[in-house]
Design a protein around this motif. Structure first.
Motif, PDB file in Angstrom:
ATOM      1  N   PHE A  61      -5.005   6.942  -0.089  1.00  0.00           N
ATOM      2  CA  PHE A  61      -4.094   5.754  -0.093  1.00  0.00           C
ATOM      3  C   PHE A  61      -4.522   4.659  -1.186  1.00  0.00           C
ATOM      4  O   PHE A  61      -5.773   4.945  -1.726  1.00  0.00           O
ATOM      5  CB  PHE A  61      -4.445   4.927   1.163  1.00  0.00           C
ATOM      6  CG  PHE A  61      -5.878   4.228   1.640  1.00  0.00           C
ATOM      7  CD1 PHE A  61      -5.825   2.980   1.343  1.00  0.00           C
ATOM      8  CD2 PHE A  61      -6.769   5.006   2.020  1.00  0.00           C
ATOM      9  CE1 PHE A  61      -7.131   2.542   1.104  1.00  0.00           C
ATOM     10  CE2 PHE A  61      -8.052   4.568   2.006  1.00  0.00           C
ATOM     11  CZ  PHE A  61      -8.382   3.135   1.717  1.00  0.00           C
ATOM     12  N   LYS A  62      -3.389   3.891  -1.376  1.00  0.00           N
ATOM     13  CA  LYS A  62      -3.688   2.821  -2.588  1.00  0.00           C
ATOM     14  C   LYS A  62      -3.239   1.581  -2.019  1.00  0.00           C
ATOM     15  O   LYS A  62      -2.331   1.593  -1.250  1.00  0.00           O
ATOM     16  CB  LYS A  62      -3.149   3.309  -3.867  1.00  0.00           C
ATOM     17  CG  LYS A  62      -3.734   4.455  -4.581  1.00  0.00           C
ATOM     18  CD  LYS A  62      -2.744   4.934  -5.763  1.00  0.00           C
ATOM     19  CE  LYS A  62      -3.222   6.144  -6.241  1.00  0.00           C
ATOM     20  NZ  LYS A  62      -2.517   6.691  -7.332  1.00  0.00           N
ATOM     21  N   THR A  63      -3.805   0.562  -2.600  1.00  0.00           N
ATOM     22  CA  THR A  63      -3.327  -0.964  -2.148  1.00  0.00           C
ATOM     23  C   THR A  63      -3.475  -1.760  -3.489  1.00  0.00           C
ATOM     24  O   THR A  63      -3.896  -1.353  -4.432  1.00  0.00           O
ATOM     25  CB  THR A  63      -4.488  -1.355  -1.314  1.00  0.00           C
ATOM     26  OG1 THR A  63      -5.729  -1.808  -1.999  1.00  0.00           O
ATOM     27  CG2 THR A  63      -4.623  -0.812   0.187  1.00  0.00           C
ATOM     28  N   LEU A  66      -5.369  -0.938   7.710  1.00  0.00           N
ATOM     29  CA  LEU A  66      -4.639  -1.734   6.584  1.00  0.00           C
ATOM     30  C   LEU A  66      -4.096  -2.941   7.275  1.00  0.00           C
ATOM     31  O   LEU A  66      -4.183  -4.223   7.033  1.00  0.00           O
ATOM     32  CB  LEU A  66      -4.206  -0.834   5.458  1.00  0.00           C
ATOM     33  CG  LEU A  66      -4.761  -0.045   4.546  1.00  0.00           C
ATOM     34  CD1 LEU A  66      -3.813   1.081   3.934  1.00  0.00           C
ATOM     35  CD2 LEU A  66      -5.634  -0.829   3.804  1.00  0.00           C
ATOM     36  N   GLU A 110      -3.213   3.496   8.042  1.00  0.00           N
ATOM     37  CA  GLU A 110      -2.144   2.527   8.260  1.00  0.00           C
ATOM     38  C   GLU A 110      -2.762   1.278   9.223  1.00  0.00           C
ATOM     39  O   GLU A 110      -2.285  -0.146   8.914  1.00  0.00           O
ATOM     40  CB  GLU A 110      -0.787   3.003   8.568  1.00  0.00           C
ATOM     41  CG  GLU A 110       0.473   2.081   8.422  1.00  0.00           C
ATOM     42  CD  GLU A 110       1.398   2.941   8.532  1.00  0.00           C
ATOM     43  OE1 GLU A 110       2.698   2.257   8.583  1.00  0.00           O
ATOM     44  OE2 GLU A 110       1.695   3.947   8.544  1.00  0.00           O
ATOM     45  N   TYR A 124       0.777  -1.216  -0.079  1.00  0.00           N
ATOM     46  CA  TYR A 124      -0.016  -0.003  -0.032  1.00  0.00           C
ATOM     47  C   TYR A 124       0.851   1.266   0.178  1.00  0.00           C
ATOM     48  O   TYR A 124       2.053   1.169   0.410  1.00  0.00           O
ATOM     49  CB  TYR A 124      -1.079   0.112   1.291  1.00  0.00           C
ATOM     50  CG  TYR A 124      -0.159   0.056   2.607  1.00  0.00           C
ATOM     51  CD1 TYR A 124      -0.112   1.301   3.255  1.00  0.00           C
ATOM     52  CD2 TYR A 124      -0.010  -1.141   3.150  1.00  0.00           C
ATOM     53  CE1 TYR A 124       0.615   1.295   4.462  1.00  0.00           C
ATOM     54  CE2 TYR A 124       0.398  -1.166   4.563  1.00  0.00           C
ATOM     55  CZ  TYR A 124       0.907   0.133   5.150  1.00  0.00           C
ATOM     56  OH  TYR A 124       1.372   0.317   6.361  1.00  0.00           O
ATOM     57  N   ILE A 166     -11.069  -3.691   1.995  1.00  0.00           N
ATOM     58  CA  ILE A 166     -10.151  -2.616   1.820  1.00  0.00           C
ATOM     59  C   ILE A 166     -11.269  -1.544   1.349  1.00  0.00           C
ATOM     60  O   ILE A 166     -11.218  -0.335   1.587  1.00  0.00           O
ATOM     61  CB  ILE A 166      -9.180  -2.535   0.936  1.00  0.00           C
ATOM     62  CG1 ILE A 166      -7.982  -3.441   1.713  1.00  0.00           C
ATOM     63  CG2 ILE A 166      -8.582  -1.460   0.171  1.00  0.00           C
ATOM     64  CD1 ILE A 166      -7.002  -4.111   0.770  1.00  0.00           C
TER      65      ILE A 166
END
Length: 186
Positions: A76-78, A135, A132, A63, A122
């Motif tokens: 955010f990106k995952t 996740l 954070e 991420y 997610i």
């Protein structure tokens, strides 16, 4: 880690490998049109094991989080993938057949199923300064749930020996994969 930039990107890679961790292994990503073949199982068989084959698969997760200079999370990106690890997967050539290969394929399919569960989770998360932690918690749960289901699968199919149990699991996993199709790996 602090920077004096307007926007800071943190990129953290976290990998969970169900049975091992190795940077030298070339993995196979799960794809609905790719089925495992016995030639994918390149590891050295454990001659002391009663198993005819072992599938090493796991969830790879990474991420990135973007923050302002005042450390407020803005996005955010995952990335989440199901991988099969050929060098850690093995089979005993004198014991294998297509039925056992199907059993091993479903171990990999169960890994993909948990990737989809994880992606679904997610999708419910909101941007916040706690992202954070959220996740990390979701990743840990995905791994724990995956490990538990892999164990239950082997128990309820008696490692593929119980053909009726195997058929039930095939149907269950296929149904769940279909239900979560919008989260599938490409």
């Amino acid at each position: 880690m602090k920077h004096n930039f307007t926007m800071t990107t943190f990129f953290i890679i976290i990998s969970f490998l169900l049975y091992f961790q190795s940077s030298d292994t070339k993995e196979i990503s799960w794809h609905e049109n790719h089925k495992l073949k016995w030639t994918d199982f390149k590891g050295k068989p454990d001659e002391n094991s009663n198993a005819a084959a072992i599938t090493a698969s796991g969830i790879t997760f990474s991420y990135s989080i973007q923050k302002t200079s005042s450390q407020v999370v803005t996005s955010f990106k995952t990335k989440v993938f199901a991988h099969f690890y050929p060098e850690e997967s093995w089979c005993k050539k004198n014991l294998i057949d297509n039925h056992i290969l199907t059993h091993e394929q479903f171990h990999f399919n169960i890994t993909e199923l948990h990737v989809r569960y994880f992606r679904e989770k997610i999708a419910t998360l909101s941007v916040s300064n706690a992202i954070e932690k959220e996740l990390t918690k979701a990743h840990k749960k995905a791994n724990n749930d995956l490990e538990a289901m892999q164990h239950l699968y082997d128990t309820e199919t008696n490692y593929s020996i119980d053909r009726e149990g195997q058929q039930k699991w095939n149907a269950l996993v296929n149904k769940e994969l279909k239900r979560l199709e919008k989260y599938k790996s490409n």
